[in-house]
Design a protein around this motif. Sequence first.
Motif, mmCIF file in Angstrom:
data_model
loop_
_atom_site.group_PDB
_atom_site.id
_atom_site.type_symbol
_atom_site.label_atom_id
_atom_site.label_comp_id
_atom_site.label_asym_id
_atom_site.label_seq_id
_atom_site.Cartn_x
_atom_site.Cartn_y
_atom_site.Cartn_z
ATOM 1 N N ALA A 1 -7.340 -4.563 9.676
ATOM 2 C CA ALA A 1 -8.028 -3.963 8.522
ATOM 3 C C ALA A 1 -7.912 -2.435 8.574
ATOM 4 N N ALA A 2 -8.039 -1.869 9.774
ATOM 5 C CA ALA A 2 -7.957 -0.415 9.932
ATOM 6 C C ALA A 2 -6.557 0.095 9.558
ATOM 7 N N ILE A 3 -5.530 -0.642 9.959
ATOM 8 C CA ILE A 3 -4.146 -0.233 9.645
ATOM 9 C C ILE A 3 -3.900 -0.292 8.138
ATOM 10 N N GLU A 4 -4.368 -1.370 7.531
ATOM 11 C CA GLU A 4 -4.195 -1.522 6.073
ATOM 12 C C GLU A 4 -4.852 -0.363 5.326
ATOM 13 N N ALA A 5 -6.076 -0.026 5.740
ATOM 14 C CA ALA A 5 -6.802 1.065 5.090
ATOM 15 C C ALA A 5 -6.080 2.394 5.291
ATOM 16 N N GLN A 6 -5.541 2.577 6.492
ATOM 17 C CA GLN A 6 -4.849 3.834 6.796
ATOM 18 C C GLN A 6 -3.561 3.965 5.986
ATOM 19 N N ALA A 7 -2.870 2.856 5.813
ATOM 20 C CA ALA A 7 -1.610 2.875 5.050
ATOM 21 C C ALA A 7 -1.844 3.251 3.592
ATOM 22 N N ALA A 8 -3.076 3.038 3.120
ATOM 23 C CA ALA A 8 -3.383 3.325 1.708
ATOM 24 C C ALA A 8 -3.893 4.753 1.504
ATOM 25 N N LYS A 9 -3.887 5.564 2.563
ATOM 26 C CA LYS A 9 -4.429 6.929 2.449
ATOM 27 C C LYS A 9 -3.331 7.958 2.171
ATOM 28 N N THR A 10 -3.700 8.992 1.415
ATOM 29 C CA THR A 10 -2.795 10.137 1.228
ATOM 30 C C THR A 10 -3.548 11.392 1.651
ATOM 31 N N ASN B 1 5.390 16.428 5.936
ATOM 32 C CA ASN B 1 5.319 15.921 7.312
ATOM 33 C C ASN B 1 4.041 15.141 7.589
ATOM 34 N N VAL B 2 2.931 15.632 7.025
ATOM 35 C CA VAL B 2 1.643 14.950 7.237
ATOM 36 C C VAL B 2 1.700 13.534 6.662
ATOM 37 N N ASN B 3 2.201 13.414 5.432
ATOM 38 C CA ASN B 3 2.259 12.083 4.800
ATOM 39 C C ASN B 3 3.318 11.183 5.428
ATOM 40 N N GLN B 4 4.433 11.799 5.860
ATOM 41 C CA GLN B 4 5.468 11.006 6.556
ATOM 42 C C GLN B 4 4.958 10.520 7.910
ATOM 43 N N LEU B 5 4.193 11.389 8.581
ATOM 44 C CA LEU B 5 3.645 11.000 9.886
ATOM 45 C C LEU B 5 2.684 9.815 9.739
ATOM 46 N N ASN B 6 1.889 9.858 8.674
ATOM 47 C CA ASN B 6 0.970 8.743 8.418
ATOM 48 C C ASN B 6 1.772 7.445 8.238
ATOM 49 N N GLU B 7 2.846 7.532 7.483
ATOM 50 C CA GLU B 7 3.678 6.339 7.244
ATOM 51 C C GLU B 7 4.321 5.852 8.549
ATOM 52 N N ARG B 8 4.857 6.819 9.321
ATOM 53 C CA ARG B 8 5.542 6.446 10.564
ATOM 54 C C ARG B 8 4.582 5.795 11.569
ATOM 55 N N ALA C 1 0.843 -1.208 0.000
ATOM 56 C CA ALA C 1 0.000 0.000 0.000
ATOM 57 C C ALA C 1 0.872 1.249 0.000
ATOM 58 N N ARG C 2 1.961 1.198 0.754
ATOM 59 C CA ARG C 2 2.862 2.352 0.861
ATOM 60 C C ARG C 2 3.586 2.610 -0.460
ATOM 61 N N GLU C 3 4.000 1.552 -1.108
ATOM 62 C CA GLU C 3 4.681 1.695 -2.407
ATOM 63 C C GLU C 3 3.741 2.346 -3.421
ATOM 64 N N GLU C 4 2.469 1.895 -3.383
ATOM 65 C CA GLU C 4 1.480 2.461 -4.305
ATOM 66 C C GLU C 4 1.225 3.939 -3.988
ATOM 67 N N MET C 5 1.259 4.260 -2.696
ATOM 68 C CA MET C 5 0.982 5.628 -2.270
ATOM 69 C C MET C 5 2.106 6.591 -2.636
ATOM 70 N N LEU D 1 -5.927 8.796 12.420
ATOM 71 C CA LEU D 1 -4.929 8.100 13.251
ATOM 72 C C LEU D 1 -5.480 7.756 14.637
ATOM 73 N N VAL D 2 -6.269 8.688 15.189
ATOM 74 C CA VAL D 2 -6.884 8.421 16.503
ATOM 75 C C VAL D 2 -7.845 7.218 16.393
ATOM 76 N N ALA D 3 -8.570 7.172 15.271
ATOM 77 C CA ALA D 3 -9.516 6.053 15.065
ATOM 78 C C ALA D 3 -8.767 4.719 14.972
ATOM 79 N N VAL D 4 -7.640 4.717 14.252
ATOM 80 C CA VAL D 4 -6.856 3.471 14.136
ATOM 81 C C VAL D 4 -6.290 3.089 15.507
#
Lengths: 69, 245
Positions: B174-183, B115-122, B78-82, B209-212
């Motif tokens: 499932a929540a983590i997978e979905a979050q990893a696919a978000k930009t 930073n927003v997108n890096q934070l999501n990845e981290r 998901a991250r590679e695609e993002m 992120l709080v939801a995950v």
Amino acid sequence: MNKNILIGIVIVAVILVGVWIFLQQGTETQQESQAPADTTSSIQADLDALDLGDVDAEFESIDQDLNSL
Amino acid sequence: MIKTIIGGIVCSMFLASFVFAHEETDVQRTAQDVRQNVLEQTAKLRQEAVDRFKVQRQEAEAQLRAKKVELQDRVKTAREEMKSKIEAKRVELKERLETIRDTRKKQIVERVYDNVNQLNERLTTHFTNVLNQIAEVLDRVKSRADKAEANGLDVSSARTAIATAEGAITAARAAIEAQAAKTYSFAVSTEDKLKSDVGEARKALHTDLVAVRETLKAARDAVRQAAVALAQVPRVDEAEVPEEE
């Protein structure tokens, strides 16, 4: 000559005792570490130690930038 | 005459004692056979329980490893695609920012975007690792329950709690997978609305992120409940299964 041999024997004996004590401690540590990790107390301790992360703290630098806009 | 009667009685008593002694030996032999059978049956049942425990453990460990690798692979994919999407939106943002005169503000917006997108990845990486730890702890709960069951203890309430925890872990995965696919991108309009435009994306990421994190918390709490249910089984920590039997 005899005195030197006696000193040598004492040194070797001290070394052997030291090695024995070291090996004993190693065995005890090994025995302690072999205690089952799936007791309910160790499971609870590991759950308590889990760090889910602080989301708000991660936003600090982003918020600082936002405030300077 | 009396002598003959006494002699007869003595002979009868002698014969009776011989017969009783013989019967007693038969009874003792039967009791010994029954005891031997019980011991053999107990040993057989114990061996079956140990074998079942070993199979359960092997299956559980293989499943845990597979799910761990599966989640890591999916998040990585998901991250590679993002990455390409994030880069494309970065170019779009740069174009939109051309209308903004203040260079300092332009730089800040670009930095916040990164930073927003890096934070999501981290954080999705962190959540993945934490979820794997939670799954490992649940596996230990299962291991303890299997040992207790192999020793004849009733772990039915713990099994129910374990099933609930497995469901919570699946939901978190499932929540983590979905979050990893978000930009996250910014809809830049005018210079005076920059803060609110960027703030919208920041707010969206924070909410997500709080939801995950909540799903992780639910998974951890469910595993805790399973551990608590297991701890209520008397002498559960003393139940062990020998490596080789």
